[in-house]
Design a protein around this motif. Sequence first.
Motif, PDB file in Angstrom:
ATOM      1  N   LEU A  35       0.755  -1.269   0.068  1.00  0.00           N
ATOM      2  CA  LEU A  35       0.072  -0.055  -0.022  1.00  0.00           C
ATOM      3  C   LEU A  35       0.790   1.231  -0.111  1.00  0.00           C
ATOM      4  N   GLU A  36       2.213   1.080   0.392  1.00  0.00           N
ATOM      5  CA  GLU A  36       3.152   2.332   0.355  1.00  0.00           C
ATOM      6  C   GLU A  36       3.221   2.888  -0.995  1.00  0.00           C
ATOM      7  N   TYR A  37       3.172   1.778  -1.812  1.00  0.00           N
ATOM      8  CA  TYR A  37       3.224   2.403  -3.318  1.00  0.00           C
ATOM      9  C   TYR A  37       2.286   3.569  -3.580  1.00  0.00           C
ATOM     10  N   PHE A  38       1.064   3.511  -3.172  1.00  0.00           N
ATOM     11  CA  PHE A  38       0.251   4.570  -3.301  1.00  0.00           C
ATOM     12  C   PHE A  38       0.262   5.983  -2.633  1.00  0.00           C
ATOM     13  N   ALA A  39       1.047   5.775  -1.567  1.00  0.00           N
ATOM     14  CA  ALA A  39       1.389   6.764  -0.628  1.00  0.00           C
ATOM     15  C   ALA A  39       2.321   7.580  -1.521  1.00  0.00           C
ATOM     16  N   LYS A  40       3.301   6.844  -2.374  1.00  0.00           N
ATOM     17  CA  LYS A  40       4.297   7.628  -3.111  1.00  0.00           C
ATOM     18  C   LYS A  40       3.415   8.470  -3.945  1.00  0.00           C
ATOM     19  N   ALA A  41       2.521   7.728  -4.646  1.00  0.00           N
ATOM     20  CA  ALA A  41       1.523   8.581  -5.807  1.00  0.00           C
ATOM     21  C   ALA A  41       1.077   9.754  -5.128  1.00  0.00           C
ATOM     22  N   PHE A  42       0.768   9.726  -3.854  1.00  0.00           N
ATOM     23  CA  PHE A  42       0.203  11.023  -3.234  1.00  0.00           C
ATOM     24  C   PHE A  42       1.073  11.899  -3.194  1.00  0.00           C
ATOM     25  N   ALA A  43       2.059  11.630  -2.548  1.00  0.00           N
ATOM     26  CA  ALA A  43       3.297  12.472  -2.441  1.00  0.00           C
ATOM     27  C   ALA A  43       3.659  13.181  -3.736  1.00  0.00           C
ATOM     28  N   TRP A  44       3.599  12.336  -4.763  1.00  0.00           N
ATOM     29  CA  TRP A  44       4.192  13.077  -6.307  1.00  0.00           C
ATOM     30  C   TRP A  44       2.751  14.087  -6.433  1.00  0.00           C
ATOM     31  N   LEU A  45       1.478  13.675  -6.143  1.00  0.00           N
ATOM     32  CA  LEU A  45       0.643  14.471  -6.781  1.00  0.00           C
ATOM     33  C   LEU A  45       0.644  15.742  -5.837  1.00  0.00           C
ATOM     34  N   GLU A  46       1.184  15.739  -4.880  1.00  0.00           N
ATOM     35  CA  GLU A  46       1.465  17.197  -3.821  1.00  0.00           C
ATOM     36  C   GLU A  46       2.430  17.772  -4.614  1.00  0.00           C
ATOM     37  N   THR A  47       3.256  17.699  -5.322  1.00  0.00           N
ATOM     38  CA  THR A  47       4.186  18.490  -6.022  1.00  0.00           C
ATOM     39  C   THR A  47       3.744  18.937  -7.181  1.00  0.00           C
ATOM     40  N   GLN A  48       2.540  18.502  -7.657  1.00  0.00           N
ATOM     41  CA  GLN A  48       1.974  19.166  -9.049  1.00  0.00           C
ATOM     42  C   GLN A  48       1.123  20.378  -8.694  1.00  0.00           C
ATOM     43  N   HIS A  49       1.816  21.142  -8.319  1.00  0.00           N
ATOM     44  CA  HIS A  49       0.780  22.630  -7.810  1.00  0.00           C
ATOM     45  C   HIS A  49       0.208  23.360  -8.920  1.00  0.00           C
ATOM     46  N   ASP A  50       0.655  23.188 -10.172  1.00  0.00           N
ATOM     47  CA  ASP A  50      -0.194  23.849 -11.150  1.00  0.00           C
ATOM     48  C   ASP A  50      -1.225  23.096 -11.587  1.00  0.00           C
ATOM     49  N   ARG A  51      -1.527  22.048 -11.355  1.00  0.00           N
ATOM     50  CA  ARG A  51      -2.778  21.316 -11.839  1.00  0.00           C
ATOM     51  C   ARG A  51      -3.487  20.455 -10.751  1.00  0.00           C
ATOM     52  N   VAL A  52      -3.078  20.492  -9.577  1.00  0.00           N
ATOM     53  CA  VAL A  52      -3.790  19.384  -8.658  1.00  0.00           C
ATOM     54  C   VAL A  52      -3.756  20.059  -7.414  1.00  0.00           C
ATOM     55  N   VAL A  53      -5.094  20.002  -6.616  1.00  0.00           N
ATOM     56  CA  VAL A  53      -5.444  20.720  -5.277  1.00  0.00           C
ATOM     57  C   VAL A  53      -4.792  19.259  -4.454  1.00  0.00           C
TER      58      VAL A  53
END
Length: 217
Positions: A43-61
């Motif tokens: 399940l930690e694999y999906f936590a990495k995806a959330f962490a990556w999404l947090e860096t996409q400030h120009d397109r992701v809340v």
Amino acid sequence: EGGRSWSYCSEFIRDLVDQGFCVLSLPYFGTPDLPARLRVVPLEYFAKAFAWLETQHDRVVPDDYALVGGSRGAELALLVASRYPEVKAVIAIAPSSVVLPGPVARKLEVLGGQHSAWSENGKELAFVPMAYSWTSFRGLTTGKQTRMVEKALRNSRRVPEATIPVENIQGPILLVSFTRDDVWPSVLMSEQIVGRLRDRGFRFSCEHASYEAGHCE
């Protein structure tokens, strides 16, 4: 699911994008550099995806995600959402109410080679095993496994520890089930999810829509 199946649902993705959503289709097995089979997927694999999404400030809340999954992906969506509060909504299509084993590669694996589909902190998550019986053998042979899973759900010792704690989800839930589901009893398991949420005073909305169709049709 598991590979890039959602990437091929172009019309569905286009509808979401047109409504202002940013969509990430995330494979988790069956592609290069990922597990070949749905077995002990961390399940930690999906936590990495959330962490990556947090860096996409120009397109992701950040910390405001919805998960969509079908079948084992629905089991996964509920499981991940129950552990990560940044998930604020779930759409679970033909879901499971419990953690189930990864699909067996050979019929005889039912004898003793079953493993959880998921892991956390290096340990397999508790799961409801498939009993070694004629019901299981017929289900594995024909692919019509609803009765096999129904029988497994009567395992009073293993079901409680393998039940997904859906009451921990921090947002509304939409469950979609199918009355002619021959893979597993998605109507029954959706009703179990609704009952658990009701009994535990779930503070968000939950809707269960059931259709006269086969598994994820």
